[in-house]
Design an enzyme around this catalytic site. Structure first.
Site, PDB file in Angstrom:
ATOM      1  N   LYS A 167      27.275  43.029  49.923  1.00 40.85           N
ATOM      2  CA  LYS A 167      26.909  41.821  50.271  1.00 40.85           C
ATOM      3  C   LYS A 167      27.998  40.979  49.270  1.00 40.85           C
ATOM      4  O   LYS A 167      27.867  40.626  48.085  1.00 40.85           O
ATOM      5  CB  LYS A 167      25.678  41.386  49.353  1.00 40.85           C
ATOM      6  CG  LYS A 167      24.354  41.910  50.388  1.00 40.85           C
ATOM      7  CD  LYS A 167      23.147  41.834  49.785  1.00 40.85           C
ATOM      8  CE  LYS A 167      22.246  40.619  49.601  1.00 40.85           C
ATOM      9  NZ  LYS A 167      22.061  40.109  51.098  1.00 40.85           N
TER      10      LYS A 167
HETATM   11  C1  LIG Z   1      23.769  40.459  56.340  1.00 34.97           C
HETATM   12  C2  LIG Z   1      22.522  41.066  55.910  1.00 34.97           C
HETATM   13  N1  LIG Z   1      21.776  41.937  56.762  1.00 34.97           N
HETATM   14  C3  LIG Z   1      20.889  42.355  56.305  1.00 34.97           C
HETATM   15  C4  LIG Z   1      19.957  42.150  55.183  1.00 34.97           C
HETATM   16  C5  LIG Z   1      18.697  42.982  54.836  1.00 34.97           C
HETATM   17  O1  LIG Z   1      18.951  43.747  53.834  1.00 34.97           O
HETATM   18  P1  LIG Z   1      17.842  44.034  52.565  1.00 34.97           P
HETATM   19  O2  LIG Z   1      16.805  44.723  53.548  1.00 34.97           O
HETATM   20  O3  LIG Z   1      18.669  45.129  51.665  1.00 34.97           O
HETATM   21  O4  LIG Z   1      17.639  42.767  51.827  1.00 34.97           O
HETATM   22  C6  LIG Z   1      20.653  41.114  54.284  1.00 34.97           C
HETATM   23  C7  LIG Z   1      19.971  40.780  53.246  1.00 34.97           C
HETATM   24  O5  LIG Z   1      18.816  40.232  53.059  1.00 34.97           O
HETATM   25  C8  LIG Z   1      21.791  40.648  54.792  1.00 34.97           C
HETATM   26  O6  LIG Z   1      22.262  39.670  54.161  1.00 34.97           O
END
Ligand SMILES: Cc1ncc(COP(=O)(O)O)c(C=O)c1O
Length: 324
Positions: free
Chosen positions: A175
């Site tokens: 992220k």
């Molecule tokens: C680009 C992106 N994809 C997917 C997700 C989902 O990831 P997670 O389930 O770990 O929050 C996130 C964050 O929430 C994200 O920023």
């Protein structure tokens, strides 16, 4: 309970979750808890100028009966956050256990009796003109906020004209702060064109994910989701959904590239993520998905997920960290 779209709502109202009930009081900043308004970085810093940073996004769910706030999969979020630090070759002076303690302390200090969101942050505070990772002043900070739904639980989406970042440009599996410009482009285009969300394709033209959420389709009674090599974030909710589908719903899950046209003919499409939770995608590029309402697999996954995150399913209590 399943939340369905109210057609009378304007798109921006549909997109907005309930507003945070109050401004947070505290941040962890430069090694200590400080009033949030004192946690400031310089406009000369590389995180401000170049977006050199990485973050996490974690949810805490309030359980009224137990008078408890449960943080969902905290250790997994911390592990992924530390992996993002590793992408930068950045070290922070905190162990997994320290980070866990800081996050729980932060939530305790705020005293939430409602759902909350926690944001750990690695940032490059270096005040120099050369964008760089070496000889850099990386530091760790964290803050939280009260948080309701991030998107509604039933949404209309479009395929974005923007493409997902490639691993050799900015790795999507971390992220990474600057990488979210891509999310901002995709989300804003969708919003301005009257949709709730965007579905972003990768450089190969395969489905990657939403602006800040992973995606699954249901076809022929099977779940499919883009593989981790499709330039997606390795989502913790995605991982949870894969496990729940297999263990609780006895549904097969395939991780493989998905074509755009497979979206249109899917029986169901769902978004999942810490923010998005589990949301049905009921329309894509003007095509109804299934019968245009949340389908049975999505509904079961959504119900199972909400039960677990609120601490109402004894089998998955080890996914939760109690705050109080
Ligand atoms: C680009 C992106 N994809 C997917 C997700 C989902 O990831 P997670 O389930 O770990 O929050 C996130 C964050 O929430 C994200 O920023």
């Amino acid at each position: 309970m399943v939340q369905t779209l109210d057609p009378a709502l304007k798109t921006h109202e549909k997109n907005a979750g309930p507003p945070a009930t109050r401004h947070p009081q505290w941040a962890f900043f430069k090694g200590e808890f400080v009033p949030i308004d004192d946690a400031k970085v310089s406009i000369m810093s590389q995180v401000v100028n170049y977006g050199i940073g990485a973050f996490g996004g974690i949810r805490g769910y309030w359980n009224e009966d137990k008078q408890q706030l449960y943080v969902f999969r905290l250790s997994d979020h911390i592990r992924r956050f530390l992996s993002a630090c590793k992408l930068f070759n950045a070290t922070i002076p905190y162990s997994d256990a320290d980070l866990k303690r800081i996050i729980v302390d932060l939530l305790r200090r705020e005293g939430y009796r409602e759902d909350a969101y926690i944001r750990p942050l690695l940032y490059n505070a270096t005040e120099d003109i050369t964008p760089r990772l070496y000889d850099a002043d990386f530091d760790f900070a964290a803050f939280s906020r009260a948080q309701g739904n991030y998107i509604r639980l039933s949404v209309r989406a479009c395929t974005s004209t923007w493409r997902r970042l490639d691993d050799n440009i900015i790795p999507s599996r971390g992220k990474i702060t600057g990488g979210y410009i891509n999310s901002a482009f995709a989300k804003s285009e969708a919003h301005w064109n009257g949709y709730d969300e965007a579905i972003v394709l990768n450089q190969d033209g395969h489905v990657a994910e939403g602006s800040a959420m992973n995606l699954f389709i249901v076809r022929e009674g099977r779940l499919r989701t883009p593989s981790v090599n499709d330039n997606i974030l390795e989502g913790i909710t995605r991982n949870s959904i894969i496990q729940l589908a297999r263990e609780e719903l006895d549904i097969e899950v395939e991780e493989r590239s998905i074509d755009r046209s497979e979206l249109y003919i899917a029986d169901e499409v769902l978004f999942c993520g810490t923010g998005a939770q589990v949301a049905a995608v009921v329309e894509i590029d003007h095509r109804s998905i299934g019968n245009g309402r949340m389908g049975p697999v999505t509904q079961q996954l959504q119900e199972t997920y909400f039960e677990i995150v609120r601490g109402k399913n004894p089998k998955y209590m080890d996914w939760l960290t109690p705050v109080y």
